[in-house]
Each structure stands twice: as structure tokens, then as C-alpha cells.
Design a protein around this motif. Structure first.
Motif, PDB file in Angstrom:
ATOM      1  N   ILE A 289      66.038  40.275  51.906  1.00 56.90           N
ATOM      2  CA  ILE A 289      65.949  41.336  53.077  1.00 56.90           C
ATOM      3  C   ILE A 289      64.637  40.741  52.778  1.00 56.90           C
ATOM      4  O   ILE A 289      63.983  40.355  53.822  1.00 56.90           O
ATOM      5  CB  ILE A 289      66.116  42.733  53.148  1.00 56.90           C
ATOM      6  CG1 ILE A 289      67.322  42.544  53.278  1.00 56.90           C
ATOM      7  CG2 ILE A 289      64.922  43.562  53.969  1.00 56.90           C
ATOM      8  CD1 ILE A 289      67.597  43.786  53.204  1.00 56.90           C
ATOM      9  N   GLY A 290      63.466  41.149  52.116  1.00 62.74           N
ATOM     10  CA  GLY A 290      62.404  41.013  52.077  1.00 62.74           C
ATOM     11  C   GLY A 290      62.145  38.813  52.218  1.00 62.74           C
ATOM     12  O   GLY A 290      60.777  39.108  52.421  1.00 62.74           O
ATOM     13  N   VAL A 291      63.073  38.024  51.710  1.00 63.68           N
ATOM     14  CA  VAL A 291      62.520  36.941  52.266  1.00 63.68           C
ATOM     15  C   VAL A 291      62.778  36.660  53.633  1.00 63.68           C
ATOM     16  O   VAL A 291      61.391  36.140  53.804  1.00 63.68           O
ATOM     17  CB  VAL A 291      63.834  36.014  51.300  1.00 63.68           C
ATOM     18  CG1 VAL A 291      63.147  35.182  52.255  1.00 63.68           C
ATOM     19  CG2 VAL A 291      63.182  35.746  50.412  1.00 63.68           C
ATOM     20  N   ILE A 292      62.830  37.098  54.322  1.00 60.00           N
ATOM     21  CA  ILE A 292      63.184  36.878  55.806  1.00 60.00           C
ATOM     22  C   ILE A 292      62.084  37.530  56.101  1.00 60.00           C
ATOM     23  O   ILE A 292      61.686  37.311  56.897  1.00 60.00           O
ATOM     24  CB  ILE A 292      64.446  37.595  56.228  1.00 60.00           C
ATOM     25  CG1 ILE A 292      65.836  36.885  56.002  1.00 60.00           C
ATOM     26  CG2 ILE A 292      64.692  37.664  57.691  1.00 60.00           C
ATOM     27  CD1 ILE A 292      67.056  37.284  56.333  1.00 60.00           C
ATOM     28  N   LYS A 293      61.767  38.729  56.016  1.00 61.47           N
ATOM     29  CA  LYS A 293      60.636  39.734  56.511  1.00 61.47           C
ATOM     30  C   LYS A 293      59.275  39.105  56.481  1.00 61.47           C
ATOM     31  O   LYS A 293      58.510  39.636  57.384  1.00 61.47           O
ATOM     32  CB  LYS A 293      60.823  41.330  56.259  1.00 61.47           C
ATOM     33  CG  LYS A 293      62.374  42.064  56.926  1.00 61.47           C
ATOM     34  CD  LYS A 293      62.513  43.426  56.339  1.00 61.47           C
ATOM     35  CE  LYS A 293      63.123  43.705  57.497  1.00 61.47           C
ATOM     36  NZ  LYS A 293      62.808  45.552  56.991  1.00 61.47           N
ATOM     37  N   SER A 294      59.187  38.003  55.279  1.00 65.20           N
ATOM     38  CA  SER A 294      58.024  37.516  54.963  1.00 65.20           C
ATOM     39  C   SER A 294      57.187  35.975  55.515  1.00 65.20           C
ATOM     40  O   SER A 294      56.410  35.950  55.705  1.00 65.20           O
ATOM     41  CB  SER A 294      57.503  38.112  53.648  1.00 65.20           C
ATOM     42  OG  SER A 294      58.848  36.965  52.971  1.00 65.20           O
ATOM     43  N   ASP A 295      58.824  35.777  56.689  1.00 62.23           N
ATOM     44  CA  ASP A 295      58.611  34.492  57.124  1.00 62.23           C
ATOM     45  C   ASP A 295      58.467  34.705  58.864  1.00 62.23           C
ATOM     46  O   ASP A 295      59.327  35.577  59.474  1.00 62.23           O
ATOM     47  CB  ASP A 295      59.762  33.618  57.057  1.00 62.23           C
ATOM     48  CG  ASP A 295      60.209  32.536  57.183  1.00 62.23           C
ATOM     49  OD1 ASP A 295      59.632  32.080  58.627  1.00 62.23           O
ATOM     50  OD2 ASP A 295      59.657  31.736  56.327  1.00 62.23           O
TER      51      ASP A 295
ATOM     52  N   LYS B  33      75.742  31.356  49.569  1.00 62.73           N
ATOM     53  CA  LYS B  33      75.432  31.830  47.465  1.00 62.73           C
ATOM     54  C   LYS B  33      74.338  30.763  48.122  1.00 62.73           C
ATOM     55  O   LYS B  33      73.220  30.665  46.632  1.00 62.73           O
ATOM     56  CB  LYS B  33      76.905  30.660  47.288  1.00 62.73           C
ATOM     57  CG  LYS B  33      76.796  30.688  45.621  1.00 62.73           C
ATOM     58  CD  LYS B  33      78.013  30.453  45.526  1.00 62.73           C
ATOM     59  CE  LYS B  33      77.986  29.538  44.076  1.00 62.73           C
ATOM     60  NZ  LYS B  33      77.892  28.407  44.278  1.00 62.73           N
ATOM     61  N   SER B  34      74.808  29.705  48.723  1.00 66.19           N
ATOM     62  CA  SER B  34      73.469  28.481  49.034  1.00 66.19           C
ATOM     63  C   SER B  34      73.905  27.946  49.402  1.00 66.19           C
ATOM     64  O   SER B  34      74.480  27.307  50.529  1.00 66.19           O
ATOM     65  CB  SER B  34      73.528  27.700  47.619  1.00 66.19           C
ATOM     66  OG  SER B  34      72.791  26.666  47.441  1.00 66.19           O
TER      67      SER B  34
ATOM     68  N   GLU C 126      70.701  33.089  45.509  1.00 71.97           N
ATOM     69  CA  GLU C 126      69.813  32.368  43.831  1.00 71.97           C
ATOM     70  C   GLU C 126      69.309  33.148  43.861  1.00 71.97           C
ATOM     71  O   GLU C 126      68.647  34.503  44.158  1.00 71.97           O
ATOM     72  CB  GLU C 126      69.532  31.169  44.690  1.00 71.97           C
ATOM     73  CG  GLU C 126      70.970  30.180  45.314  1.00 71.97           C
ATOM     74  CD  GLU C 126      69.712  28.727  45.847  1.00 71.97           C
ATOM     75  OE1 GLU C 126      70.851  27.361  45.484  1.00 71.97           O
ATOM     76  OE2 GLU C 126      69.794  28.916  47.050  1.00 71.97           O
ATOM     77  N   ASP C 127      69.113  32.888  42.913  1.00 68.52           N
ATOM     78  CA  ASP C 127      67.595  33.686  42.244  1.00 68.52           C
ATOM     79  C   ASP C 127      66.328  34.021  42.716  1.00 68.52           C
ATOM     80  O   ASP C 127      65.613  34.668  42.861  1.00 68.52           O
ATOM     81  CB  ASP C 127      67.520  33.235  40.055  1.00 68.52           C
ATOM     82  CG  ASP C 127      67.504  31.961  40.210  1.00 68.52           C
ATOM     83  OD1 ASP C 127      67.211  31.045  40.964  1.00 68.52           O
ATOM     84  OD2 ASP C 127      66.704  31.211  39.676  1.00 68.52           O
ATOM     85  N   ILE C 128      66.316  33.254  43.239  1.00 67.51           N
ATOM     86  CA  ILE C 128      64.605  33.021  43.774  1.00 67.51           C
ATOM     87  C   ILE C 128      65.749  32.194  45.357  1.00 67.51           C
ATOM     88  O   ILE C 128      66.022  30.769  45.499  1.00 67.51           O
ATOM     89  CB  ILE C 128      63.613  31.613  43.759  1.00 67.51           C
ATOM     90  CG1 ILE C 128      63.221  31.854  42.716  1.00 67.51           C
ATOM     91  CG2 ILE C 128      62.724  31.638  44.927  1.00 67.51           C
ATOM     92  CD1 ILE C 128      62.710  33.160  42.410  1.00 67.51           C
ATOM     93  N   PRO C 129      65.746  33.455  46.180  1.00 65.08           N
ATOM     94  CA  PRO C 129      66.775  32.652  48.064  1.00 65.08           C
ATOM     95  C   PRO C 129      65.937  31.938  48.513  1.00 65.08           C
ATOM     96  O   PRO C 129      64.443  31.567  49.417  1.00 65.08           O
ATOM     97  CB  PRO C 129      66.520  34.761  47.918  1.00 65.08           C
ATOM     98  CG  PRO C 129      66.149  35.544  46.899  1.00 65.08           C
ATOM     99  CD  PRO C 129      65.512  34.880  46.434  1.00 65.08           C
ATOM    100  N   ASP C 130      66.836  31.108  48.838  1.00 66.89           N
ATOM    101  CA  ASP C 130      65.942  30.108  50.097  1.00 66.89           C
ATOM    102  C   ASP C 130      66.822  30.725  51.540  1.00 66.89           C
ATOM    103  O   ASP C 130      67.107  32.009  51.211  1.00 66.89           O
ATOM    104  CB  ASP C 130      67.125  28.646  49.953  1.00 66.89           C
ATOM    105  CG  ASP C 130      66.892  27.313  50.362  1.00 66.89           C
ATOM    106  OD1 ASP C 130      65.845  27.593  50.691  1.00 66.89           O
ATOM    107  OD2 ASP C 130      67.243  26.730  50.409  1.00 66.89           O
ATOM    108  N   LYS C 131      66.389  29.326  52.132  1.00 68.60           N
ATOM    109  CA  LYS C 131      66.239  30.679  53.855  1.00 68.60           C
ATOM    110  C   LYS C 131      65.982  29.454  54.719  1.00 68.60           C
ATOM    111  O   LYS C 131      64.883  27.855  54.278  1.00 68.60           O
ATOM    112  CB  LYS C 131      64.875  31.555  53.928  1.00 68.60           C
ATOM    113  CG  LYS C 131      63.685  30.899  54.690  1.00 68.60           C
ATOM    114  CD  LYS C 131      62.808  32.112  53.918  1.00 68.60           C
ATOM    115  CE  LYS C 131      61.035  31.502  53.037  1.00 68.60           C
ATOM    116  NZ  LYS C 131      60.086  32.510  53.943  1.00 68.60           N
TER     117      LYS C 131
END
Length: 262
Positions: free
Chosen positions: A92-98, A143-144, A196-201
């Protein structure tokens, strides 16, 4: 026809009266399983929705309510989130930070639409609906994003094709067009985030040729599906899904070489 709301959208009665993307995919996978679901069979325990629903709730503005309703699934005895949901918070944080992702996800949330297509009345619910910008968007947790999946007919395909998200986007585009009485399709977009450990987007798009191709396939499949759904023909069993395994009754001997038949 039943008037759809957020409360009855997934009800047994709604599923009997309307076709949906998930129901269409169920029929392609196993007609017997699809009919069992329509008649009340559940593939999983009620209330267990997983990371995908958790992430969706965050962008619908209903995450706190979701946490309360599913606390026994999300938190352990010490009140700490299980690892899957800690990962979900990171996604969620990965998306919200983009900023670009958040721009794409602007618009009305969870908009229910219905329209007739290919001999059925369909129901859809748009994650983010923004006709002013001529787009709609759906969030997918995967997953990826870069994984390849083997398809017996097409060879290696992306997660989009493997999980038939291209079919979903085509259905959503066509039903929205008919519901809104517009002449053109809005642009379908997927906001994908990985586990993933570092989520991709990625923000993934489709063009009109993709939509037209998928709609042609859907239209060709619907006569058989509606014949089964309306009881005119008996559903076929795949003998591989959970429903078929639960209800399986053996009638003979299988040769060992037939175990490899897909």
C-alpha cells in the motif's frame, strides 16, 4: 432484475440473475464448479479474503472497517499483523508514495454498473472510475509483475493473460460503454503491485484492439455458458478443481498415461 448494492452485489441471488467477470472465468475453468457457486457452494471460508482485498480496502477508504471485520485473520494472539498483512501494508505504501499511481487511481470508488452483452445481463464494479479523464483503473496484487506463465495454447504469457485480466478489462470497458451510453471505450488500466521483498509496481494499459479481440472470444463462449446456466444443458466437470475433488465419484479405472492429459 435485482437492484445491486454493495451489500448484495456478491449475493447468491445477484449471481443467479447476472453474469460477471469472475463467473465467466469460473465457467471457462469448470462448468460444474461455476454452477455449484451460483447455487451457494463456497470455495473458501467466509470472511477470508486475503492480501488483495486488504490492499483494495486501503484505496476504497474502508481499511479500518476491513481490519475490524477480519481481525482474527489479520492479527495473531498478540495483536500483531501476520507477515502477509505486514507485506500488504508495505505494498500500500509503495503505491501511495508514487504520484503517478495515485493520479491513475483518482475517481469514484467501487462503482456498480450493469448492462446487457452477448445474451446476458452483466454486473461489474469499478475500483476507480474516472470518465472525466477517459480512464478506469483496477488494482492487482501479484507475486511478481515480471513472472512468465506457461499456457498450452500460447506458450509463455504474462500474469495479465495467465489470470485473464485482459478479459476482465474488456468486459469492464464494454459494460461501462453500454451503461454510460457512450460511443467509445474508456481506457482500461491496471495498477499492479508485487508481493516481493521490495514490491515492484507498474501501470499497465490496453488498446482498443485488445478489447475487441477479447470481446469476440467472450461472445463466442457465451451461448454455451448461458445454456448451462439456464439449465438447458448439463455442466461439464473438469475433475481437477476443488469442487470436483469434493464431489468426485469414480466410475472406472484410469490408465497411468492418461494422468498426463491436460
Amino acid at each position: 432484475m435485482l437492484t445491486l448494492t454493495n451489500q448484495n452485489y456478491h449475493s447468491e441471488e445477484a449471481n443467479k440473475q447476472y453474469m460477471s467477470n469472475s463467473q465467466y472465468k469460473d465457467f471457462l475453468a469448470c462448468e460444474a464448479m461455476a454452477m455449484a457457486k451460483i447455487n451457494g457452494w463456497s470455495e473458501s471460508a467466509p470472511g477470508v479474503f486475503g492480501v488483495g482485498s486488504y490492499v483494495h480496502a486501503a484505496f476504497e477508504g474502508t481499511l479500518e472497517e476491513y481490519k475490524l471485520e477480519n481481525a482474527d485473520v489479520i492479527y495473531n494472539a498478540k495483536g500483531k499483523p501476520y507477515a502477509d498483512y505486514e507485506k500488504a501494508d508495505q505494498m500500500i505504501g509503495v503505491i501511495k508514495s508514487d504520484p503517478f499511481c495515485m493520479f491513475i487511481l483518482q475517481g469514484q470508488k467501487e462503482v456498480i454498473m450493469t448492462a446487457g452483452f452477448a445474451g446476458a445481463v452483466w454486473k461489474i464494479k469499478q475500483d476507480s472510475y474516472n470518465p472525466d479523464k477517459s480512464i478506469f483503473a483496477d488494482i492487482k496484487t501479484v507475486k511478481s509483475i515480471r513472472d512468465k506463465y506457461w499456457d498450452n495454447d500460447r506458450g509463455y504469457v504474462s500474469f495479465v493473460e495467465a489470470y485473464k485480466y485482459d478479459t476482465q478489462m474488456a468486459i469492464y470497458a464494454e459494460i461501462e460503454k453500454r451503461w454510460a451510453k457512450r460511443q467509445n471505450w474508456l481506457k482500461p488500466l491496471i495498477v499492479a503491485v508485487s508481493k516481493e521483498d521490495i514490491p515492484d509496481k507498474e501501470v499497465i494499459g490496453f488498446d482498443d484492439n485488445d478489447i475487441e479481440r477479447e470481446l469476440g472470444v467472450i461472445a463466442s463462449n457465451m451461448p454455451r455458458i448461458m445454456s448451462v446456466k439456464t439449465g438447458m444443458e448439463e455442466p461439464n466437470r473438469c475433475e481437477k478443481c476443488r469442487f470436483c475433488r469434493e464431489s468426485k465419484q469414480l466410475k472406472g479405472i484410469t490408465h497411468y498415461l492418461d494422468l498426463l492429459v491436460v
